[in-house]
Motif scaffolding. Structure first.
Motif, PDB file in Angstrom:
ATOM      1  N   TYR A 172     -16.010 -44.993  66.539  1.00  0.00           N
ATOM      2  CA  TYR A 172     -16.087 -43.517  66.449  1.00  0.00           C
ATOM      3  C   TYR A 172     -16.801 -42.862  67.559  1.00  0.00           C
ATOM      4  N   GLY A 173     -16.945 -43.399  68.418  1.00  0.00           N
ATOM      5  CA  GLY A 173     -17.745 -42.843  69.525  1.00  0.00           C
ATOM      6  C   GLY A 173     -18.961 -42.597  69.487  1.00  0.00           C
ATOM      7  N   GLN A 233     -11.500 -23.813  64.193  1.00  0.00           N
ATOM      8  CA  GLN A 233     -10.254 -23.752  64.117  1.00  0.00           C
ATOM      9  C   GLN A 233      -9.486 -23.484  62.690  1.00  0.00           C
ATOM     10  N   LEU A 234     -10.758 -23.737  61.576  1.00  0.00           N
ATOM     11  CA  LEU A 234     -10.160 -23.663  60.262  1.00  0.00           C
ATOM     12  C   LEU A 234     -10.721 -22.411  59.833  1.00  0.00           C
ATOM     13  N   GLY A 235     -11.209 -21.335  60.605  1.00  0.00           N
ATOM     14  CA  GLY A 235     -11.838 -20.138  60.507  1.00  0.00           C
ATOM     15  C   GLY A 235     -10.768 -19.340  59.483  1.00  0.00           C
ATOM     16  N   SER A 295     -20.227 -34.826  66.730  1.00  0.00           N
ATOM     17  CA  SER A 295     -20.603 -33.219  66.339  1.00  0.00           C
ATOM     18  C   SER A 295     -19.637 -32.281  67.207  1.00  0.00           C
ATOM     19  N   ASN A 296     -19.216 -32.371  68.173  1.00  0.00           N
ATOM     20  CA  ASN A 296     -18.340 -31.475  69.046  1.00  0.00           C
ATOM     21  C   ASN A 296     -16.844 -31.587  68.308  1.00  0.00           C
ATOM     22  N   LEU A 297     -16.321 -32.746  67.687  1.00  0.00           N
ATOM     23  CA  LEU A 297     -15.172 -32.642  66.977  1.00  0.00           C
ATOM     24  C   LEU A 297     -15.260 -31.806  65.705  1.00  0.00           C
ATOM     25  N   TRP A 298     -16.396 -31.975  65.104  1.00  0.00           N
ATOM     26  CA  TRP A 298     -16.667 -31.421  63.442  1.00  0.00           C
ATOM     27  C   TRP A 298     -16.874 -29.842  64.089  1.00  0.00           C
TER      28      TRP A 298
END
Length: 513
Positions: A70-71, A86-88, A77-80
Motif C-alpha cells: 500500500y506504499g 475530485q469528489l467535491g 494521505s495524498n491519495l485520499w
C-alpha cells in the motif's frame, strides 16, 4: 692571468644562470601540489556523497519496501486528499461508487463516509475486520476489530452520529494509532458544511515503515567521512612518500662518492623545490670537480717548478762553493775569514733547503723509491748522531745519548731514515739552540720500543723569532708514513720530545703527525 680572468667570468655567468634557475613557478611547486591534493579531497565530497546516498537507499532502505503493497503514509494521505477534492462536485452515489473502486484496490482497508449532517451513511469493511454495533445510552457506536500481523487486536469505534465532541475525540485517538487513519473533507454542497468527510483506515504493517533509523544513518555518515579521511590520508602518504624517496636518493648520492671522492651528479626529474635542490647539488659537484682539476693542474705545475728550481739552483751553488774554496787559499783578514765562514754556513743551509725541496717534491709525487729492509735502528741513530756531534759541540750543546746495546730491528729505508734523523737534528740546532741540550734514548710506548729525541728549547708553542719553511718536518712526516712508522710529539715550555716507533702491533693508536 688571462686564463684566470676568463675562468672567473665563466663562473660569474654560471652563478647568474643558477640564480635565474632558482625562480620557481607556483604551479610547479610542492605547495601547489599539496594544495591541489587538499582541494581534491574537499571536492571528493560531492562525488562520494551521492554514491553513499544511493547505496544507503538501495541497500538499506530497500528492505522497508518489501511487504508494503500500500506504499507509505504520504502515498495514502495524498491519495485520499486528492480523491476528496475530485469528489467535491459528485453526488452521494458517485462518491460511494468511487469509494468501492478504491476499496477494491485496497481491500484490507476500511472506508466510511459521514455526510454533512454528521451521519455515518456508508461503510466498507476491510478483509479480516469484524464489524459490530455497541449502544451506550442514546449513542450507537460501530466497532471495527482489526487483527494485526502480530495477532494483536485493535478496536476502532465509529459513531453513527457525529458531533463536535465525538469528532474531536476521534481525531485525537486517530493521530498516532494503528491502523493509519486519514480524514479528508469533501468540498462542495453547502459552503459552510460541504458534503461531509470520508475516512480510510489502513493497517500500518501494509505500508512502508517509517522508522527512525538513526544508527544506520550515523553508520553510513561515518563510513562516508571515513572514506574521505582515508582518501586524504592515502594521497598524503603517497605525496610525502615520493618526496622522501627523492630526498633519500639525493642523500644516497651525497654519501656515495665517486672515484675522486666527489659525489656523482643526480638526475633532475621535476622542476620543483627538490628539483632546485638537486640542481644546486649538481652545481656543487661540478664546482668541486673543476676545483679538483685545477688543484691537480696547480700541483703538477708546482712540482715541475720545484723540480726545475732544485736542479737550476745546484749549478750556481756549485760554482759559488768552488770560488769560496778557492778563497780559503788566499790570505784574508780575520774579518774576511769570519765572513767566509758565515757564507759557507749559509750555503750549506741553502744546499739543505734545495735537497729538502727536491725530496719533498719526489715524496708528494710518489717518485721517491723506498728500499725497505730490516735494519738496526740503534746503529743508524748512532751513526747519524756521530755525524752531527761536531756541530753540537760547536754550538756548545750538552749531549746525552743513552742507547742500549741490543739491536732494535725495524723495516725501514736506511737512506730515508737518515734523512729523518738529519732533519730532526737540524731543527734542534736551529730552533732549540737556547736550551743547549739534546738527548737521545729509548722508551716503551704502547708496547713498542721507541727512540726518543728531546731538547730543552722553548717548545713548538713559543714564538722563538725564527721562521722556516717547514719542509724539514713535512719530509719527516711523509717518510714516517711511507715506511709505516709512528711519530708522536710532546711539546711544553721545557722542550720538545719526539718519539719514533715501529707501526707493527700499534694498531689503533692515535699518532700525532
Amino acid at each position: 692571468m688571462t686564463w684566470r680572468l676568463g675562468s672567473r667570468k665563466v663562473n660569474k655567468q654560471q652563478e647568474q644562470k643558477s640564480v635565474k634557475k632558482k625562480k620557481l613557478r607556483f604551479g610547479r611547486s610542492l605547495m601547489s601540489r599539496y594544495m591541489f591534493l587538499i582541494l581534491a579531497a574537499v571536492l571528493f565530497v560531492p562525488v562520494v556523497l551521492p554514491i553513499i546516498s544511493i547505496v544507503y537507499v538501495v541497500v538499506v532502505n530497500s528492505g522497508y519496501t518489501k511487504d508494503a503493497p500500500y506504499g507509505d503514509v504520504n502515498h495514502i494521505s495524498n491519495l485520499w486528499s486528492k480523491e476528496a477534492i475530485q469528489l467535491g462536485e459528485s453526488t452521494s452515489n458517485e462518491i460511494d461508487q468511487r469509494m468501492k473502486q478504491l476499496h477494491n484496490r485496497y481491500p484490507k482497508s476500511s472506508m466510511y463516509r459521514v455526510d454533512e449532517r454528521g451521519d455515518t451513511v456508508f461503510m466498507l469493511v476491510g478483509e479480516g475486520v469484524t464489524l459490530s454495533e455497541v449502544s451506550s445510552g442514546n449513542v450507537v457506536m460501530k466497532t471495527l476489530r482489526w487483527t494485526m500481523d502480530d495477532e494483536k487486536t485493535i478496536v476502532t469505534q465509529v459513531p453513527t452520529m457525529w458531533d463536535a465532541a465525538s469528532t474531536l475525540q476521534f481525531m485525537k485517538e486517530a493521530t498516532y494509532r494503528d491502523p493509519l487513519t486519514v480524514v479528508s473533507f469533501i468540498e462542495g454542497g453547502d459552503q459552510d458544511k460541504g458534503k461531509g468527510f470520508m475516512v480510510i483506515e489502513v493497517p500500518r504493517y501494509l505500508m512502508q515503515k517509517q522508522q527512525n533509523n538513526w544508527p544506520m544513518e550515523l553508520l553510513y555518515l561515518g563510513l562516508f567521512m571515513g572514506i574521505i579521511f582515508l582518501f586524504f590520508i592515502l594521497m598524503s602518504i603517497l605525496f610525502f612518500a615520493r618526496i622522501r624517496k627523492r630526498l633519500v636518493r639525493l642523500q644516497t648520492a651525497m654519501m656515495a662518492p665517486g672515484k675522486e671522492g666527489i659525489p656523482l651528479p643526480v638526475d633532475i626529474r621535476r622542476e620543483d623545490e627538490i628539483g632546485h635542490l638537486e640542481e644546486s647539488f649538481n652545481d656543487m659537484v661540478r664546482q668541486l670537480t673543476d676545483s679538483r682539476q685545477r688543484e691537480r693542474e696547480e700541483e703538477q705545475l708546482r712540482k715541475r717548478l720545484i723540480a726545475g728550481l732544485s736542479h737550476d739552483l745546484r749549478t750556481p751553488l756549485t760554482v759559488i762553493r768552488g770560488h769560496m774554496h778557492a778563497l780559503h787559499k788566499e790570505e784574508l783578514s780575520h774579518t774576511g775569514n769570519s765572513s767566509l765562514l758565515r757564507m759557507e754556513a749559509k750555503m750549506e743551509d741553502l744546499g739543505g733547503l734545495i735537497d729538502n725541496m727536491l725530496s719533498y717534491n719526489l715524496l708528494t709525487s710518489g717518485k721517491y723509491t723506498l728500499k725497505l729492509a730490516e735494519k738496526d735502528m740503534l746503529r743508524i741513530v748512532r751513526e747519524a748522531a756521530a755525524a752531527w756531534y761536531p756541530v753540537w759541540e760547536k754550538e756548545q750543546f750538552d749531549i746525552d745519548i743513552d742507547l742500549p746495546e741490543e739491536p732494535l730491528l725495524w723495516q725501514v729505508d736506511e737512506q730515508g731514515m737518515r734523512r729523518i734523523l738529519d732533519n730532526l737534528f737540524q731543527n734542534i740546532v736551529r730552533y732549540a739552540a737556547t736550551g743547549k741540550y739534546i738527548g737521545i734514548t729509548t722508551e716503551q710506548i704502547q708496547g713498542q720500543t721507541a727512540i726518543l729525541i728531546h731538547d730543552h728549547g722553548p717548545g713548538m708553542l713559543e714564538d722563538i723569532g725564527t721562521k722556516g719553511t717547514g719542509l724539514g718536518l713535512s719530509i719527516v712526516d711523509l717518510l714516517v708514513r711511507e715506511m709505516g712508522l709512528r711519530k708522536k710529539v710532546e711539546s711544553s715550555a721545557e722542550g720538545v720530545q719526539i718519539y719514533l716507533y715501529s707501526g707493527a702491533g700499534a694498531k689503533g693508536d692515535k699518532t700525532h703527525f
